[in-house]
Motif scaffolding. Structure first.
Motif, PDB file in Angstrom:
ATOM      1  N   CYS A   1      10.299  -4.188  -8.103  1.00 42.81           N
ATOM      2  CA  CYS A   1      11.186  -3.024  -7.973  1.00 42.81           C
ATOM      3  C   CYS A   1      12.325  -3.042  -8.968  1.00 42.81           C
ATOM      4  O   CYS A   1      12.917  -1.996  -9.259  1.00 42.81           O
ATOM      5  CB  CYS A   1      11.723  -2.930  -6.546  1.00 42.81           C
TER       6      CYS A   1
ATOM      7  N   TYR B   1      11.553   1.753  -0.259  1.00 42.89           N
ATOM      8  CA  TYR B   1      11.178   0.338  -0.312  1.00 42.89           C
ATOM      9  C   TYR B   1      10.937  -0.210   1.093  1.00 42.89           C
ATOM     10  O   TYR B   1       9.941  -0.892   1.348  1.00 42.89           O
ATOM     11  CB  TYR B   1      12.284  -0.446  -1.018  1.00 42.89           C
TER      12      TYR B   1
ATOM     13  N   CYS C   1      16.960  -4.097  -3.446  1.00 47.22           N
ATOM     14  CA  CYS C   1      15.981  -3.021  -3.280  1.00 47.22           C
ATOM     15  C   CYS C   1      15.903  -2.600  -1.815  1.00 47.22           C
ATOM     16  O   CYS C   1      15.803  -1.408  -1.505  1.00 47.22           O
ATOM     17  CB  CYS C   1      14.613  -3.470  -3.798  1.00 47.22           C
TER      18      CYS C   1
ATOM     19  N   GLN D   1       6.573  -1.159  -6.405  1.00 47.45           N
ATOM     20  CA  GLN D   1       6.985  -2.068  -5.333  1.00 47.45           C
ATOM     21  C   GLN D   1       6.158  -3.344  -5.299  1.00 47.45           C
ATOM     22  O   GLN D   1       6.655  -4.401  -4.955  1.00 47.45           O
ATOM     23  CB  GLN D   1       6.873  -1.369  -3.964  1.00 47.45           C
TER      24      GLN D   1
END
Length: 502
Positions: A198, A247, A234, A204
């Motif tokens: 990230c 996230y 993140c 991700q």
């Protein structure tokens, strides 16, 4: 892979031909002798295969041993192996014990393995000997009237892939147990990328799949636990793409998928905020969560764990690894007392420019949410030094804490003598989870020694890493997201996992 089931079936079907009765005669004062061997083709591919050989001593205790057998076909060869000193002359193969597995008491077993090559056909060897004694599955204690009594040879224990949702877990004494009280070990892999992708423009999961097919690939290895590293900034929406709610949702979906497939999840705080500006030149000095730091930070880490705990409380199939690899002893110029105090209590720590959150702070943050999940607490020196862990263990009102240990071949504590003196006494008091381990090449010899030692001490373990990065310097298990094992390291670890129950 398609070849595995066929090769395994052929190997298991051939075991009966490789076991039987060994009779040795002699005077009443002679040592009893006897042994059995199970030879298994764990995997086979064009021109190559992996063999595992389980030796069981049925006679008096041995202090060392040499296994010998003959390959039936001239094209079969041992290329390299582990847990023994392997050699081959013509068709005759020899495997001599190592210093750590040479002693076999009566009834004791050890398993060794190798990567082999073949041309044309790859038949199973039909006879084996240990120290020149035929291994045919029974034993006799010599006496004037002695007769042999057959002893069945043990068969390989191949656990099925996980079925149903992952169990809820808690600590009982020095074991992790299920809700029903059954002892349970976290056996599997770490799956890197949630900590770095990230903040490196890689999405991700570094563009790797987190779908059912990817989980099915893990299940072919008999993986029961996956450790998922996370990025503090993140998760909190302070940095990165994705970050914040997006996230968090990605993590939740992956965790739910793994748990639904019978795989327990360990979430660990891997990368965090904090500028270690007076660090050595090789160390990252950036304040952002773009690299590994010596300690969790007081600014965001408690907030991170409060949010993670609120997200997953009530799901005790998920374990919280509070911080990946602390090393506050390095900024403190390797003063271990200062390092342990910093690890537990946080605050202003010697040599560390930012205020640290101690393990007690993070335990308190999680428990304040009402979450009852198991907590993993690390040691010093990248959590390889566990010597004072019990002295500096944080207080948990639920007493639901396990010791988090990492052990690579290049660490200080990387042999049986150290494990016996430093880790075994700890494992006798609390559960130990080996959250990361590996070696600095693409072989499997060190890892094999470590997992077999861990098995004997009821320790959980998760190898680094389930990522197809290409194994050049070690610590890479797979060649692709289908779970194709890397030669040596991946093949050896997969073969071992297939023999284990959690």
């Amino acid at each position: 892979m398609k070849y595995r089931n066929a090769a395994m079936a052929a190997a298991l079907a051939s075991l009966a031909a490789a076991t039987g009765a060994a009779i040795v005669t002699g005077s009443a004062s002679a040592a009893s002798t006897g042994c059995s061997v199970n030879y298994t083709v764990v995997g086979q591919w064009a021109g190559g295969f992996q063999g595992d050989v389980k030796l069981t001593n049925l006679g008096d205790p041995l202090t060392s041993w040499t296994l010998t057998f003959d390959f039936p076909d001239t094209g079969q060869r041992v290329e390299h192996g582990w847990s023994a000193t392997w050699s081959q002359s013509a068709s005759r193969v020899s495997a001599a014990s190592m210093s750590w597995n040479g002693s076999l008491r009566t009834g004791a077993s050890t398993t060794i393995g190798f990567i082999g090559s073949w041309r044309g056909v790859n038949p199973i060897p039909q006879s084996f000997a240990i120290n020149n004694i035929p291994c045919t599955g029974s034993v006799i204690t010599p006496s004037p009237t002695a007769t042999a009594s057959p002893t069945p040879s043990p068969s390989p224990s191949i656990s099925p892939s996980p079925g149903g949702p992952a169990p809820k877990l808690r600590v009982s004494g020095n074991r992790i147990v299920t809700a029903a009280g059954r002892p349970y070990r976290l056996l599997g892999v770490s799956r890197s990328s949630g900590e770095y992708a990230c903040v490196q423009g890689k999405g991700q999961w570094d563009f790797g799949p987190v779908d059912q097919a990817s989980v099915d690939a893990m299940k072919t290895w008999n993986i029961h636990a996956v450790r998922v590293p996370l990025n503090e900034e993140c998760w909190l929406g302070l940095n990165g793409t994705p970050s914040g709610a997006t996230y968090q949702q990605g993590v939740k979906e992956y965790v739910n998928l793994l748990v639904a497939n019978g795989i327990n999840v360990i979430l660990d705080l891997h990368w965090n905020w904090g500028a270690y500006t007076n660090s050595p030149e090789w160390h990252c000095k950036d304040a952002a969560a773009v690299c590994q730091k010596p300690m969790p930070d007081a600014r965001y880490a408690p907030q991170f764990w409060t949010s993670v705990a609120n997200t997953f409380k009530g799901n005790d199939a998920v374990v919280f690894d509070l911080f990946n690899e602390p090393y506050p002893d390095m900024p403190a110029e390797w003063n271990k007392t200062l390092g342990w105090q910093c690890l537990r209590d946080g605050g202003t720590c010697a040599g560390l420019p930012y205020e640290a959150a101690g393990m007690q702070d993070l335990v308190d943050a999680v428990r304040a949410t009402g979450a009852t999940n198991i907590l993993m607490v690390s040691g010093l020196e990248w959590t390889n030094d566990m010597r004072e862990w019990l002295v500096y263990k944080p207080n948990d009102p639920l007493n639901n804490i396990v010791a988090s240990w990492h052990a690579y071949s290049f660490n200080a504590c990387a042999n049986e003598s150290c494990w016996d003196s430093q880790i075994a006494p700890l494992a006798a008091q609390v559960p130990v989870v080996l959250g990361e381990f590996g070696q600095d090449n693409c072989g499997y010899d060190y890892m094999d020694r470590l997992v077999r030692w861990a098995d004997a001490h009821a320790i959980s373990y998760l190898a680094w890493t389930w990522n197809p990065w290409g194994c050049t310097g070690g610590a890479v298990l797979i060649r692709d997201w289908n779970g194709t094992p890397e030669p040596g390291v991946g093949e050896g670890y997969k073969a071992h996992l297939l023999t284990q129950r959690p």
